[in-house]
Scaffold this active site. Structure first.
Site, PDB file in Angstrom:
ATOM      1  N   ARG A  18       0.799  -1.239   0.000  1.00 13.45           N
ATOM      2  CA  ARG A  18       0.000   0.000   0.000  1.00 13.45           C
ATOM      3  C   ARG A  18       0.825   1.280   0.000  1.00 13.45           C
ATOM      4  NH1 ARG A  18      -3.366  -3.856   2.664  1.00 13.45           N
ATOM      5  NH2 ARG A  18      -4.769  -4.469   0.999  1.00 13.45           N
TER       6      ARG A  18
ATOM      7  N   THR B  26       1.756  -5.703   4.384  1.00 14.52           N
ATOM      8  CA  THR B  26       1.357  -4.973   3.169  1.00 14.52           C
ATOM      9  C   THR B  26       1.108  -3.492   3.435  1.00 14.52           C
ATOM     10  OG1 THR B  26      -0.929  -5.599   3.632  1.00 14.52           O
ATOM     11  CG2 THR B  26       0.260  -6.979   2.071  1.00 14.52           C
TER      12      THR B  26
ATOM     13  N   ASP C 250     -16.051 -12.010   9.785  1.00 12.00           N
ATOM     14  CA  ASP C 250     -14.816 -11.426   9.259  1.00 12.00           C
ATOM     15  C   ASP C 250     -14.976  -9.931   8.999  1.00 12.00           C
ATOM     16  OD1 ASP C 250     -12.145 -11.312   8.418  1.00 12.00           O
ATOM     17  OD2 ASP C 250     -12.700 -11.588   6.329  1.00 12.00           O
TER      18      ASP C 250
ATOM     19  N   ASN D 236     -10.124  -9.357  12.189  1.00 11.36           N
ATOM     20  CA  ASN D 236     -11.048 -10.349  12.738  1.00 11.36           C
ATOM     21  C   ASN D 236     -10.390 -11.218  13.798  1.00 11.36           C
ATOM     22  OD1 ASN D 236      -9.686 -11.440  10.137  1.00 11.36           O
ATOM     23  ND2 ASN D 236     -10.259 -13.275  11.236  1.00 11.36           N
TER      24      ASN D 236
ATOM     25  N   ASP E  43     -13.339  -7.460   9.849  1.00 10.65           N
ATOM     26  CA  ASP E  43     -12.089  -6.808  10.270  1.00 10.65           C
ATOM     27  C   ASP E  43     -12.352  -5.330  10.543  1.00 10.65           C
ATOM     28  OD1 ASP E  43     -11.137  -9.167   8.990  1.00 10.65           O
ATOM     29  OD2 ASP E  43      -9.224  -8.203   8.626  1.00 10.65           O
TER      30      ASP E  43
ATOM     31  N   GLY F 291      -2.142 -11.407   8.418  1.00 11.43           N
ATOM     32  CA  GLY F 291      -2.179 -12.867   8.603  1.00 11.43           C
ATOM     33  C   GLY F 291      -3.350 -13.337   9.436  1.00 11.43           C
ATOM     34  N   GLY F 292      -4.370 -12.486   9.587  1.00  6.91           N
ATOM     35  CA  GLY F 292      -5.522 -12.800  10.439  1.00  6.91           C
ATOM     36  C   GLY F 292      -6.279 -14.062  10.052  1.00  6.91           C
ATOM     37  N   GLU F 293      -6.063 -14.539   8.841  1.00  3.91           N
ATOM     38  CA  GLU F 293      -6.741 -15.759   8.403  1.00  3.91           C
ATOM     39  C   GLU F 293      -5.943 -17.008   8.794  1.00  3.91           C
ATOM     40  OE1 GLU F 293      -7.566 -12.786   6.726  1.00  3.91           O
ATOM     41  OE2 GLU F 293      -9.440 -13.382   7.667  1.00  3.91           O
TER      42      GLU F 293
HETATM   43 CA    CA Z   1      -9.927 -10.943   7.826  1.00  2.00          CA
END
Ligand code: CA
Ligand code: CA
Length: 583
Positions: A138, A182, A319, A277, A321, A198-200
Site C-alpha cells: 500500500r 502490506t 470477518d 477479525n 475486520d 495474517g488474520g486468516e
Molecule cells: Ca480478515
C-alpha cells in the site's frame, strides 16, 4: 536554523567525500516536522494519507470542477515484470522524485518531470509466503535519507532514498506461520511504526515501533488480550486482562491483525490502529467479546501502551475486520468543536468517536443493507445484534446453519481509504453493496494453515451497481450524495480545496467529482483497474495528480459471484501522472 546547519554539514560532508570510495551519502530528506506538516505543505506528499491524520485533503485549488476538464496525462511508467497483480499503492512525492511501491514487494523511484526511473528495488521473496488477499503493497514511508516499506515475507526494509540500496532489513515475524505485511509504515518521532497481516492464519495482531535509523525494535503491542507487550527489549505491560474475553489458550491464536497500518494525531499525540477479525471466523469456537479484535486501538507512540479502545464488532462472526482507518477531524456540532475521529467500518456503520477518549458520538449505516445488527446503541457503544442472523453453530456436524449476511465479509468498505474535506466538512467513502451466504464449519489450529472454520459465497445486492462513492456528513450521518459504479470500488479517495473528489474504478478510470454535488466532472481510462490511492501536489506552479493502475486485490480471489462479474478486467501495473497543459 537547524535545517540550515544540517544542510551546511551535509554540503561539507559531501565535499569531503569527493573522490573517496565508500557508502554514498544521501541528501538529508524530510524530518519529523516535515512529516507533521505534510497535510499543509502542497509541494510534496510525504506520508501515507497525505498527512498523518490521513484526511487525504490537499488545499490546492488550481484544479476545480471547471479546470479539471483539461487534465491530461504527462507520462506513464510501467512497473514491468511478467507478474502483474493488484496495485494498491499510494505514491510519495519528495524533491522531484516519486517513490511508489508495486505488487510483489517492489519499490520504484521515478523522476517527476520525465517519468524516467531513477532506481528500482525488487525484494527477493522466499517460496511459501502466504498473503491472503493478493500480493499487494500500500505504499512507502520517507524520513530523512531513507525510504521504508513492508514486504510480503513480513519484513521491514529501509533503503537509501537516492540509490535504493538496502540500509537495513528486519524480520517483523515468521512468514511460515502465516504472517505477511502490506501496510504503508508510519513514521512518528523517529520511529517506524507498522502492523502485521495474517488474520486468516491464527496469528497474533501486533503494532510495533522501530528506530528509524537502525531498525532496532523499540516497542511491540500485541492486539489480543493476554499477550505481553515489550519496550526496549523487556516485557512491558500485558494487553488487557488474561482470559477476560478469551477462554483458555485461545488468546495465543486470536488473530486481530493490524494489516492496514495506522494513522497518527499530533494534537492528542496518539496512534490509531484498527484490528482485524478474531480467529477463527467460526465465532462459536471462541465465546466472549474477543478483545481487542475488530476494534480501534489508541496507542501511545512513546511506549506502545493502549490509551483506549473501541470495539466495533464484539464477538465478530463475519470477518468484519475493524482495520479501517480512523481519520482525525474537527467535528463542529452545537457550537462546539470536538476532537473527533471517524471510521467507516467493514461492518457497514460509519462511526464518529471522541478521539481523546474513544467515546462513541454517533454510528450510522453507510450501506443500504445491514443484517447482523439492528443499530449501534450510542449509550453503551455496542451493537444491538440480530441473533438469528449469526451463522449457526456446526457443533459436531460438518456445517452449521447458513445465513445470508450483509455486508459481505469483503466489507461495506474494505482497505481503501476514505477522504475528509475540511472545506465541505464531508467524508467521501468508497463503499460496496454486497452480501454473502456464510456458514460455519469445525476447525482446529494448525501453524501456517488457514484458520477460518467457515465457508462463504459473495453475491451482489443489486443488478446495476456494487460500488458506491458516498459523501457523508459526520454531523448527521446522512448521505449527501452518491456515485454508483457497476464494479466494486477498491481504490482510495482524494479530495481538494478546489472542490474535487478523485477516485479510481476497476473499469480502469480515474474519475473526478464535484465535492459538493457529486457530479462527475472528469475521467481518464488508465488501461487497467485503478485500486490505488490518488495524490496531488504542486511543482513549479502547476498542480499534478498521480495514481497507480493495475487491477487485483481481494475481489478477484474471494469475490464469489462478484469475481465472476469482473473476470474480464485485464491486469496491469503502471504509474500515471497528470496535469493541465501549459497555457
Ligand atoms: Ca480478515
Ligand atoms: Ca505535503
Amino acid at each position: 536554523m537547524k535545517r540550515l546547519f544540517r544542510t551546511c554539514l551535509l554540503a561539507s560532508a559531501m565535499a569531503a567525500g569527493l573522490g573517496l570510495s565508500g557508502p554514498a551519502l544521501a541528501a538529508e530528506g524530510p524530518g519529523n516536522d516535515d512529516l507533521l506538516n505534510d497535510a499543509k505543505t502542497t509541494g510534496d506528499v510525504l506520508t501515507y494519507g497525505m498527512g498523518l491524520q490521513a484526511q487525504r485533503f490537499s488545499p490546492l485549488d488550481k484544479l476545480n470542477p471547471e479546470s479539471v476538464k483539461g487534465l491530461v496525462p504527462v507520462w506513464s511508467f510501467s512497473f514491468g515484470g511478467e507478474k502483474q497483480r493488484g496495485q494498491e499503492s499510494q505514491p510519495i512525492i519528495h524533491d522531484g522524485t516519486i517513490y511508489v511501491t508495486g505488487s510483489y514487494s517492489r519499490l520504484y523511484a521515478v523522476d517527476v518531470k520525465t517519468g524516467q526511473k531513477k532506481w528500482q528495488y525488487d525484494h527477493r521473496l522466499p517460496e511459501g509466503i502466504m498473503p491472503c488477499c493478493d500480493v499487494v503493497n500500500r505504499g512507502a514511508a520517507i524520513y530523512k535519507d531513507k525510504i521504508y516499506f513492508a514486504t510480503l515475507d513480513a519484513r521491514l526494509v529501509a533503503l537509501n532514498k537516492d540509490t535504493g540500496k538496502v540500509v537495513w532489513s528486519k524480520k517483523i515475524e515468521d512468514y511460515k506461520a502465516g504472517y505477511s505485511a502490506t501496510a504503508a509504515p508510519l513514521i512518528v518521532d523517529g520511529k517506524v511504526i507498522t502492523g502485521n497481516s495474517g488474520g486468516e492464519f491464527g496469528i497474533i495482531g501486533m503494532v510495533e515501533a522501530r528506530d528509524a535509523e537502525t531498525g532496532e525494535l523499540v516497542w511491540q503491542r500485541p492486539t489480543i488480550e493476554g499477550n505481553m507487550g515489550t519496550l526496549n527489549g523487556k516485557e512491558s505491560t500485558m494487553t488487557g486482562v488474561l482470559n477476560a474475553s478469551w477462554q483458555g489458550d485461545l488468546y495465543k491464536t486470536g488473530g486481530g491483525a493490524t494489516w492496514l497500518g495506522g494513522t497518527y494525531d499530533p494534537e492528542t499525540k496518539t496512534l490509531f490502529f484498527g484490528t482485524g477479525n478474531p480467529a477463527p471466523w467460526n465465532s462459536h469456537l471462541r465465546p466472549g467479546d474477543n478483545l481487542y479484535t475488530s476494534s480501534t486501538l489508541a496507542i501511545d507512540p512513546a511506549n506502545g501502551d493502549i490509551k483506549w479502545h473501541y470495539q466495533t464488532t464484539p464477538h465478530d462472526g463475519w470477518d468484519f475486520d475493524g482495520v479501517n482507518e480512523l481519520v482525525s477531524f474537527d467535528l463542529k456540532k452545537d457550537g462546539q468543536t470536538i476532537k473527533a475521529g471517524a471510521k467507516a467500518d467493514r461492518n457497514g456503520f460509519f462511526y464518529v468517536l471522541d478521539r481523546t477518549n474513544g467515546k462513541l458520538i454517533s454510528a450510522s449505516p453507510f450501506v443500504t443493507k445491514i443484517t447482523w445488527a439492528k443499530e449501534i446503541d450510542v449509550k453503551t457503544g455496542r451493537p444491538v445484534y440480530i441473533d438469528d442472523n449469526r451463522p449457526g453453530n456446526p457443533a459436531n456436524a460438518e456445517k452449521g446453519k447458513p445465513v445470508f449476511s450483509a455486508p459481505a465479509f469483503l466489507g461495506a468498505k474494505n482497505w481503501m481509504p476514505m477522504a475528509y474535506s475540511p472545506a465541505t466538512e464531508l467524508f467521501y467513502v468508497p463503499a460496496n453493496e454486497w452480501g454473502m451466504d456464510i456458514w460455519n464449519e469445525p476447525i482446529t489450529y494448525k501453524k501456517g494453515a488457514a484458520y477460518l472454520g467457515a465457508g462463504f459465497t459473495i453475491k451482489p445486492l443489486y443488478d446495476d451497481y456494487i460500488g458506491a462513492l458516498r459523501a457523508i456528513d459526520p454531523k448527521t450521518g446522512k448521505i449527501v450524495w452518491e456515485y454508483k459504479n457497476p464494479a466494486p470500488l477498491w481504490g482510495g479517495v482524494l479530495t481538494t480545496g478546489g472542490n474535487l473528489v478523485f477516485t479510481g474504478t476497476p473499469e480502469g478510470y480515474l474519475k473526478a467529482f464535484d465535492a459538493k454535488s457529486g457530479k462527475e466532472v472528469w475521467k481518464f481510462n488508465t488501461g487497467s483497474g485503478v485500486v490505488g490511492s490518488p495524490v496531488t501536489w504542486e511543482q513549479d506552479g502547476e498542480q499534478y495528480v498521480a495514481v497507480v493502475s493495475g487491477w487485483g486485490g481481494a475481489v478477484p480471489l474471494w469475490g464469489g459471484d462478484v469475481a465472476k462479474l469482473v473476470k474480464d478486467i485485464n491486469q496491469g501495473g503502471s504509474l500515471w501522472v497528470f496535469k493541465l497543459p501549459k497555457a
